[in-house]
Motif scaffolding. Structure first.
Motif, short mmCIF file in Angstrom:
data_model
loop_
_atom_site.label_atom_id
_atom_site.label_comp_id
_atom_site.label_asym_id
_atom_site.label_seq_id
_atom_site.Cartn_x
_atom_site.Cartn_y
_atom_site.Cartn_z
N LYS A 24 0.83 -1.21 0.00
CA LYS A 24 0.00 0.00 0.00
C LYS A 24 0.86 1.26 0.00
CE LYS A 24 -4.22 -1.76 2.08
NZ LYS A 24 -5.19 -1.60 3.16
N ARG A 25 1.91 1.25 0.83
CA ARG A 25 2.79 2.41 0.92
C ARG A 25 3.47 2.69 -0.43
NH1 ARG A 25 8.00 2.16 1.66
NH2 ARG A 25 7.92 0.06 2.53
N LEU A 26 4.00 1.65 -1.05
CA LEU A 26 4.72 1.83 -2.31
C LEU A 26 3.78 2.10 -3.48
CD1 LEU A 26 7.41 -0.93 -1.82
CD2 LEU A 26 7.76 1.55 -1.81
N SER A 27 2.62 1.49 -3.49
CA SER A 27 1.69 1.75 -4.59
C SER A 27 1.20 3.20 -4.54
CB SER A 27 0.52 0.77 -4.60
OG SER A 27 -0.26 0.87 -3.44
N ASN A 28 1.05 3.75 -3.35
CA ASN A 28 0.71 5.17 -3.24
C ASN A 28 1.87 6.05 -3.69
OD1 ASN A 28 -1.97 5.21 -2.34
ND2 ASN A 28 -1.34 4.81 -0.23
N LYS A 29 3.07 5.66 -3.33
CA LYS A 29 4.26 6.44 -3.68
C LYS A 29 4.45 6.52 -5.20
CE LYS A 29 9.27 6.53 -3.04
NZ LYS A 29 10.41 5.88 -2.37
N TYR A 30 4.21 5.43 -5.90
CA TYR A 30 4.46 5.38 -7.35
C TYR A 30 3.21 5.53 -8.20
CZ TYR A 30 9.07 3.82 -5.95
OH TYR A 30 10.32 3.75 -5.39
N HIS A 31 2.08 5.83 -7.59
CA HIS A 31 0.83 5.96 -8.35
C HIS A 31 0.91 7.18 -9.27
CE1 HIS A 31 -3.39 6.41 -9.32
NE2 HIS A 31 -3.51 5.14 -8.96
N PRO A 32 0.48 7.04 -10.52
CA PRO A 32 0.57 8.14 -11.50
C PRO A 32 -0.13 9.42 -11.06
CG PRO A 32 -0.10 6.10 -12.58
CD PRO A 32 -0.07 5.83 -11.11
N GLN A 45 9.67 5.77 -15.28
CA GLN A 45 10.41 4.99 -14.28
C GLN A 45 9.51 4.60 -13.11
OE1 GLN A 45 13.50 3.69 -14.49
NE2 GLN A 45 13.45 4.45 -16.59
N ALA A 46 8.67 5.53 -12.68
CA ALA A 46 7.75 5.26 -11.58
C ALA A 46 6.73 4.19 -11.98
CB ALA A 46 7.04 6.54 -11.16
N ALA A 47 6.27 4.24 -13.23
CA ALA A 47 5.33 3.24 -13.71
C ALA A 47 5.97 1.85 -13.72
CB ALA A 47 4.83 3.60 -15.10
N LEU A 48 7.23 1.79 -14.11
CA LEU A 48 7.96 0.52 -14.09
C LEU A 48 8.10 0.01 -12.66
CD1 LEU A 48 9.62 -1.67 -15.51
CD2 LEU A 48 11.60 -0.17 -15.31
N GLN A 49 8.42 0.90 -11.74
CA GLN A 49 8.55 0.50 -10.34
C GLN A 49 7.20 0.05 -9.78
OE1 GLN A 49 11.37 0.03 -8.90
NE2 GLN A 49 10.54 -0.56 -6.92
N LEU A 50 6.13 0.74 -10.13
CA LEU A 50 4.79 0.34 -9.68
C LEU A 50 4.46 -1.05 -10.20
CD1 LEU A 50 2.15 0.99 -8.21
CD2 LEU A 50 1.37 2.12 -10.30
N HIS A 51 4.82 -1.34 -11.43
CA HIS A 51 4.59 -2.67 -11.99
C HIS A 51 5.34 -3.72 -11.17
CE1 HIS A 51 3.95 -5.83 -14.92
NE2 HIS A 51 5.26 -6.06 -14.91
N ARG A 52 6.58 -3.44 -10.80
CA ARG A 52 7.37 -4.37 -9.99
C ARG A 52 6.73 -4.57 -8.62
NH1 ARG A 52 12.83 -1.52 -11.60
NH2 ARG A 52 13.28 -2.64 -13.52
N VAL A 53 6.24 -3.49 -8.03
CA VAL A 53 5.60 -3.57 -6.72
C VAL A 53 4.36 -4.45 -6.80
CG1 VAL A 53 4.30 -2.22 -5.00
CG2 VAL A 53 6.52 -1.39 -5.84
#
Length: 75
Positions: A24-32, A45-53
């Motif tokens: 939850k913390r990371l998906s909020n951090k990287y949410h578009p 880059q954030a979208a790629l990280q969100l995909h990894r999360v």
């Protein structure tokens, strides 16, 4: 192989609750919607990280997938 524990920033013995909180913390951090002030490259880059999360959460939140991941990761 991606270390899903590292992606979520949790230990290998993390509980389901710890994994869920990290997700939850990371998906909020990287949410578009949260990244409006970033450049297009940074957003990509954030979208790629969100995909990894999301991928890490999918594996680590499922007991069977998590066991298989740990087995494969340790080999």
């Amino acid at each position: 192989m991606i270390n899903y524990f590292r992606v979520l920033g949790v230990k290998a013995n993390a509980s389901e609750d710890e994994i869920k909180k990290a997700y939850k913390r990371l998906s909020n951090k990287y949410h578009p919607d949260k990244l409006l002030a970033l450049s297009e490259d940074e957003k990509e880059q954030a979208a790629l990280q969100l995909h990894r999360v999301k991928e890490a959460y999918d594996v680590l939140s499922d007991a069977k997938k998590r066991a298989a991941f740990i087995k494969d990761f340790n080999n």
